[in-house]
Scaffold this motif. Structure first.
Motif, PDB file in Angstrom:
ATOM      1  N   PHE A 174       0.963  -1.256   0.150  1.00 25.57           N
ATOM      2  CA  PHE A 174      -0.069   0.095   0.107  1.00 25.57           C
ATOM      3  C   PHE A 174       1.109   1.300   0.068  1.00 25.57           C
ATOM      4  CE2 PHE A 174       0.901  -0.598   4.472  1.00 25.57           C
ATOM      5  CZ  PHE A 174       0.926   0.746   5.080  1.00 25.57           C
ATOM      6  N   GLY A 175       0.328   2.355  -0.366  1.00 25.30           N
ATOM      7  CA  GLY A 175       0.840   3.558  -0.428  1.00 25.30           C
ATOM      8  C   GLY A 175      -0.091   4.795  -0.741  1.00 25.30           C
ATOM      9  N   TRP A 176       0.332   5.902  -1.017  1.00 22.99           N
ATOM     10  CA  TRP A 176      -0.645   6.877  -1.335  1.00 22.99           C
ATOM     11  C   TRP A 176      -1.611   6.599  -2.292  1.00 22.99           C
ATOM     12  CZ3 TRP A 176      -3.176   9.963  -4.545  1.00 22.99           C
ATOM     13  CH2 TRP A 176      -3.951  11.094  -3.896  1.00 22.99           C
ATOM     14  N   GLY A 177      -2.781   6.355  -2.044  1.00 24.87           N
ATOM     15  CA  GLY A 177      -3.819   6.186  -2.979  1.00 24.87           C
ATOM     16  C   GLY A 177      -4.149   4.780  -3.349  1.00 24.87           C
ATOM     17  N   TYR A 178      -3.680   3.708  -2.800  1.00 25.25           N
ATOM     18  CA  TYR A 178      -3.785   2.358  -3.015  1.00 25.25           C
ATOM     19  C   TYR A 178      -3.351   1.236  -2.192  1.00 25.25           C
ATOM     20  CZ  TYR A 178       1.000   1.236  -3.519  1.00 25.25           C
ATOM     21  OH  TYR A 178       2.348   1.095  -3.323  1.00 25.25           O
ATOM     22  N   CYS A 179      -4.134   0.109  -2.275  1.00 27.08           N
ATOM     23  CA  CYS A 179      -3.828  -1.013  -1.778  1.00 27.08           C
ATOM     24  C   CYS A 179      -3.941  -2.365  -2.610  1.00 27.08           C
ATOM     25  CB  CYS A 179      -4.652  -1.366  -0.380  1.00 27.08           C
ATOM     26  SG  CYS A 179      -4.264  -2.509   0.861  1.00 27.08           S
ATOM     27  N   GLU A 180      -3.061  -3.084  -2.430  1.00 27.39           N
ATOM     28  CA  GLU A 180      -3.023  -4.338  -3.291  1.00 27.39           C
ATOM     29  C   GLU A 180      -2.757  -5.579  -2.133  1.00 27.39           C
ATOM     30  OE1 GLU A 180      -0.973  -2.620  -7.349  1.00 27.39           O
ATOM     31  OE2 GLU A 180       0.174  -3.825  -6.047  1.00 27.39           O
ATOM     32  N   VAL A 181      -3.666  -6.568  -2.217  1.00 23.91           N
ATOM     33  CA  VAL A 181      -3.653  -7.845  -1.574  1.00 23.91           C
ATOM     34  C   VAL A 181      -3.525  -8.934  -2.384  1.00 23.91           C
ATOM     35  CG1 VAL A 181      -4.706  -9.126   0.122  1.00 23.91           C
ATOM     36  CG2 VAL A 181      -4.969  -6.962   0.341  1.00 23.91           C
ATOM     37  N   ASP A 182      -2.438  -9.910  -2.294  1.00 24.14           N
ATOM     38  CA  ASP A 182      -2.411 -11.202  -2.963  1.00 24.14           C
ATOM     39  C   ASP A 182      -2.538 -12.255  -1.992  1.00 24.14           C
ATOM     40  OD1 ASP A 182      -1.532  -9.387  -5.155  1.00 24.14           O
ATOM     41  OD2 ASP A 182       0.388  -9.924  -4.941  1.00 24.14           O
ATOM     42  N   PHE A 183      -3.106 -13.291  -2.270  1.00 24.38           N
ATOM     43  CA  PHE A 183      -3.416 -14.541  -1.482  1.00 24.38           C
ATOM     44  C   PHE A 183      -2.726 -15.672  -2.553  1.00 24.38           C
ATOM     45  CE2 PHE A 183      -6.723 -12.390   0.738  1.00 24.38           C
ATOM     46  CZ  PHE A 183      -6.382 -12.560   2.149  1.00 24.38           C
ATOM     47  N   THR A 184      -1.938 -16.603  -1.699  1.00 22.26           N
ATOM     48  CA  THR A 184      -1.491 -17.755  -2.266  1.00 22.26           C
ATOM     49  C   THR A 184      -1.413 -18.989  -1.233  1.00 22.26           C
ATOM     50  OG1 THR A 184      -0.335 -19.058  -3.953  1.00 22.26           O
ATOM     51  CG2 THR A 184       0.907 -17.288  -2.466  1.00 22.26           C
ATOM     52  N   THR A 185      -1.432 -20.001  -1.341  1.00 16.70           N
ATOM     53  CA  THR A 185      -1.144 -20.864  -0.006  1.00 16.70           C
ATOM     54  C   THR A 185       0.084 -21.600  -0.248  1.00 16.70           C
ATOM     55  OG1 THR A 185      -3.494 -21.312   0.060  1.00 16.70           O
ATOM     56  CG2 THR A 185      -1.969 -22.899   1.204  1.00 16.70           C
ATOM     57  N   HIS A 186       1.027 -21.056   0.463  1.00 17.22           N
ATOM     58  CA  HIS A 186       2.577 -21.624   0.087  1.00 17.22           C
ATOM     59  C   HIS A 186       2.700 -22.932   0.267  1.00 17.22           C
ATOM     60  CE1 HIS A 186       3.791 -17.426  -0.617  1.00 17.22           C
ATOM     61  NE2 HIS A 186       3.347 -17.156   0.574  1.00 17.22           N
ATOM     62  N   ALA A 187       1.952 -23.457   1.258  1.00 20.17           N
ATOM     63  CA  ALA A 187       2.114 -25.065   1.624  1.00 20.17           C
ATOM     64  C   ALA A 187       1.691 -25.850   0.312  1.00 20.17           C
ATOM     65  CB  ALA A 187       1.251 -25.174   2.680  1.00 20.17           C
ATOM     66  N   ALA A 188       0.676 -25.365  -0.448  1.00 19.46           N
ATOM     67  CA  ALA A 188       0.146 -25.890  -1.494  1.00 19.46           C
ATOM     68  C   ALA A 188       0.956 -25.663  -2.895  1.00 19.46           C
ATOM     69  CB  ALA A 188      -1.353 -25.697  -1.568  1.00 19.46           C
ATOM     70  N   GLY A 189       1.501 -24.736  -2.854  1.00 16.46           N
ATOM     71  CA  GLY A 189       2.255 -24.124  -4.030  1.00 16.46           C
ATOM     72  C   GLY A 189       1.185 -23.576  -5.052  1.00 16.46           C
ATOM     73  N   GLY A 190       0.102 -22.960  -4.428  1.00 15.88           N
ATOM     74  CA  GLY A 190      -0.997 -22.317  -5.428  1.00 15.88           C
ATOM     75  C   GLY A 190      -2.255 -21.876  -4.551  1.00 15.88           C
ATOM     76  N   LEU A 191      -3.230 -21.952  -5.284  1.00 17.69           N
ATOM     77  CA  LEU A 191      -4.489 -21.588  -4.645  1.00 17.69           C
ATOM     78  C   LEU A 191      -5.221 -22.625  -3.935  1.00 17.69           C
ATOM     79  CD1 LEU A 191      -5.596 -19.501  -7.454  1.00 17.69           C
ATOM     80  CD2 LEU A 191      -5.021 -18.555  -5.107  1.00 17.69           C
ATOM     81  N   THR A 192      -5.900 -22.393  -2.872  1.00 17.28           N
ATOM     82  CA  THR A 192      -6.658 -23.214  -2.117  1.00 17.28           C
ATOM     83  C   THR A 192      -7.809 -22.178  -1.755  1.00 17.28           C
ATOM     84  OG1 THR A 192      -5.739 -22.708   0.189  1.00 17.28           O
ATOM     85  CG2 THR A 192      -4.813 -24.446  -1.032  1.00 17.28           C
ATOM     86  N   GLU A 193      -8.883 -23.277  -1.289  1.00 22.70           N
ATOM     87  CA  GLU A 193     -10.270 -22.473  -0.745  1.00 22.70           C
ATOM     88  C   GLU A 193      -9.815 -21.478   0.203  1.00 22.70           C
ATOM     89  OE1 GLU A 193     -13.166 -25.238   0.192  1.00 22.70           O
ATOM     90  OE2 GLU A 193     -13.363 -26.139  -1.906  1.00 22.70           O
ATOM     91  N   ASN A 194      -9.028 -21.771   1.127  1.00 24.33           N
ATOM     92  CA  ASN A 194      -8.433 -20.708   2.029  1.00 24.33           C
ATOM     93  C   ASN A 194      -8.390 -19.159   1.410  1.00 24.33           C
ATOM     94  OD1 ASN A 194      -8.538 -22.644   4.104  1.00 24.33           O
ATOM     95  ND2 ASN A 194      -6.514 -22.805   4.069  1.00 24.33           N
TER      96      ASN A 194
END
Length: 113
Positions: A80-100
């Motif tokens: 985040f900074g002036w005027g924005y916020c970015e969020v990235d989710f990944t599950t490192h234990a799975a090496g990709g996306l999970t339902e979490n």
């Protein structure tokens, strides 16, 4: 109850190394339940960017996302900074996306609605 509401009411389940990631079709299906999130990193993460006028609102969203994720035992990358916020989710234990990842994203969206 919408799909996103259903996701937001769920809790993350602990993942251990070797947990299989979601396949691309399931990830795209779950993405449709979210508002404004995108798949990135060849399907290994989801991301969302919020834009604001000023710094404090961006910091507030970053803090909210961090608190929600931490309560779920999940830890996104947050920028985040002036005027924005970015969020990235990944599950490192799975090496990709999970339902979490999708649960936490839906919880953040519900908190900001």
């Amino acid at each position: 109850m919408t799909d996103a509401t259903t996701l937001a009411s769920r809790s993350c389940e602990a993942c251990e190394k070797g947990t299989p990631p979601l396949d691309a079709d399931k990830a795209r299906e779950m993405l449709q339940q979210l508002d404004g999130w995108n798949i990135k990193d060849d399907g290994r993460a989801i991301t969302k960017r919020w834009e604001f006028k000023g710094f404090l609102k961006a910091q507030g969203v970053a803090n909210l996302a961090a608190a929600i994720a931490d309560r779920q035992g999940h830890h996104p990358d947050i920028r985040f900074g002036w005027g924005y916020c970015e969020v990235d989710f990944t599950t490192h234990a799975a090496g990709g996306l999970t339902e979490n990842d999708f649960i936490c994203a839906a919880r953040i969206d519900a908190a900001l609605a």
